[in-house]
Design a protein around this motif. Structure first.
Motif, PDB file in Angstrom:
ATOM      1  N   ILE A   1       9.586  -0.237 -27.953  1.00  0.00           N
ATOM      2  CA  ILE A   1       9.640  -1.698 -27.895  1.00  0.00           C
ATOM      3  C   ILE A   1       8.241  -2.226 -28.192  1.00  0.00           C
ATOM      4  O   ILE A   1       7.289  -1.911 -27.483  1.00  0.00           O
ATOM      5  CB  ILE A   1      10.118  -2.177 -26.518  1.00  0.00           C
ATOM      6  CG1 ILE A   1      11.521  -1.628 -26.232  1.00  0.00           C
ATOM      7  CG2 ILE A   1      10.094  -3.703 -26.453  1.00  0.00           C
ATOM      8  CD1 ILE A   1      11.948  -1.792 -24.811  1.00  0.00           C
TER       9      ILE A   1
ATOM     10  N   GLN B   1       5.913  -5.670 -28.975  1.00  0.00           N
ATOM     11  CA  GLN B   1       5.825  -7.133 -28.897  1.00  0.00           C
ATOM     12  C   GLN B   1       4.429  -7.542 -29.362  1.00  0.00           C
ATOM     13  O   GLN B   1       3.429  -7.092 -28.802  1.00  0.00           O
ATOM     14  CB  GLN B   1       6.056  -7.599 -27.467  1.00  0.00           C
ATOM     15  CG  GLN B   1       5.955  -9.091 -27.316  1.00  0.00           C
ATOM     16  CD  GLN B   1       6.114  -9.540 -25.868  1.00  0.00           C
ATOM     17  OE1 GLN B   1       6.175  -8.734 -24.950  1.00  0.00           O
ATOM     18  NE2 GLN B   1       6.166 -10.833 -25.673  1.00  0.00           N
TER      19      GLN B   1
ATOM     20  N   LEU C   1       1.338  -9.865 -29.526  1.00  0.00           N
ATOM     21  CA  LEU C   1       0.761 -10.855 -28.635  1.00  0.00           C
ATOM     22  C   LEU C   1      -0.135 -11.834 -29.367  1.00  0.00           C
ATOM     23  O   LEU C   1      -0.028 -13.039 -29.187  1.00  0.00           O
ATOM     24  CB  LEU C   1      -0.017 -10.153 -27.511  1.00  0.00           C
ATOM     25  CG  LEU C   1       0.794  -9.149 -26.689  1.00  0.00           C
ATOM     26  CD1 LEU C   1      -0.099  -8.422 -25.711  1.00  0.00           C
ATOM     27  CD2 LEU C   1       1.948  -9.851 -25.985  1.00  0.00           C
TER      28      LEU C   1
ATOM     29  N   LEU D   1      -1.074  -6.012 -29.209  1.00  0.00           N
ATOM     30  CA  LEU D   1       0.358  -5.903 -28.985  1.00  0.00           C
ATOM     31  C   LEU D   1       0.680  -5.164 -27.702  1.00  0.00           C
ATOM     32  O   LEU D   1      -0.174  -4.531 -27.094  1.00  0.00           O
ATOM     33  CB  LEU D   1       1.059  -5.253 -30.184  1.00  0.00           C
ATOM     34  CG  LEU D   1       0.599  -3.875 -30.666  1.00  0.00           C
ATOM     35  CD1 LEU D   1       1.262  -2.777 -29.857  1.00  0.00           C
ATOM     36  CD2 LEU D   1       0.956  -3.716 -32.126  1.00  0.00           C
ATOM     37  N   SER D   2       1.934  -5.284 -27.315  1.00  0.00           N
ATOM     38  CA  SER D   2       2.473  -4.557 -26.177  1.00  0.00           C
ATOM     39  C   SER D   2       3.339  -3.440 -26.755  1.00  0.00           C
ATOM     40  O   SER D   2       4.158  -3.684 -27.649  1.00  0.00           O
ATOM     41  CB  SER D   2       3.316  -5.500 -25.325  1.00  0.00           C
ATOM     42  OG  SER D   2       4.038  -4.781 -24.362  1.00  0.00           O
ATOM     43  N   TRP D   3       3.149  -2.228 -26.276  1.00  0.00           N
ATOM     44  CA  TRP D   3       3.870  -1.053 -26.776  1.00  0.00           C
ATOM     45  C   TRP D   3       4.512  -0.351 -25.592  1.00  0.00           C
ATOM     46  O   TRP D   3       3.842   0.056 -24.656  1.00  0.00           O
ATOM     47  CB  TRP D   3       2.869  -0.130 -27.454  1.00  0.00           C
ATOM     48  CG  TRP D   3       3.438   1.158 -27.967  1.00  0.00           C
ATOM     49  CD1 TRP D   3       3.729   2.276 -27.233  1.00  0.00           C
ATOM     50  CD2 TRP D   3       3.769   1.464 -29.309  1.00  0.00           C
ATOM     51  NE1 TRP D   3       4.216   3.257 -28.041  1.00  0.00           N
ATOM     52  CE2 TRP D   3       4.245   2.782 -29.330  1.00  0.00           C
ATOM     53  CE3 TRP D   3       3.693   0.755 -30.506  1.00  0.00           C
ATOM     54  CZ2 TRP D   3       4.659   3.413 -30.505  1.00  0.00           C
ATOM     55  CZ3 TRP D   3       4.094   1.386 -31.663  1.00  0.00           C
ATOM     56  CH2 TRP D   3       4.571   2.690 -31.664  1.00  0.00           C
TER      57      TRP D   3
END
Length: 78
Positions: A3, A5, A7, A17-19
Motif C-alpha cells: 500500500i 500513499q 504525501l 510517501l507512506s509505504w
C-alpha cells in the motif's frame, strides 16, 4: 499487497510517501529520490517493467524496501 500513499513532493527529485508491506515493513514518512534504475525490475506502483537506466524513484538509505522502485512516469501528483 503493498500500500503506497503519496504525501508530498518537496522537490523535483524527491517524494515523501507512506509505504506499507504487511509482515515486512511499514514506513509512515519515507523519503524517495529520483535516479536511474541500476537493474531491470518491476514498478511497485504500476506493475510495469523497468529497464536498466529508466528514471525511477527509490528509497533513500538502507530500509527493508530498498530494492523497490517506482517509475517516474507513474507518479501523478498535482
Amino acid at each position: 499487497m503493498i500500500i503506497i500513499q503519496f504525501l508530498e513532493k518537496p522537490s523535483e527529485r524527491k517524494l515523501l510517501l507512506s509505504w506499507r508491506e504487511p509482515a515486512r515493513c511499514n514506513y509512515t514518512e519515507q523519503l524517495w529520490t529520483l535516479r536511474k534504475a541500476p537493474n531491470a525490475t518491476t514498478c511497485a506502483l504500476s506493475g510495469e517493467k523497468i529497464r536498466r537506466g529508466d528514471h525511477v524513484y527509490s528509497p533513500v538509505g538502507q530500509p527493508l524496501n530498498r530494492s523497490k522502485c517506482i517509475r517516474a512516469e507513474a507518479v501523478q501528483l498535482p
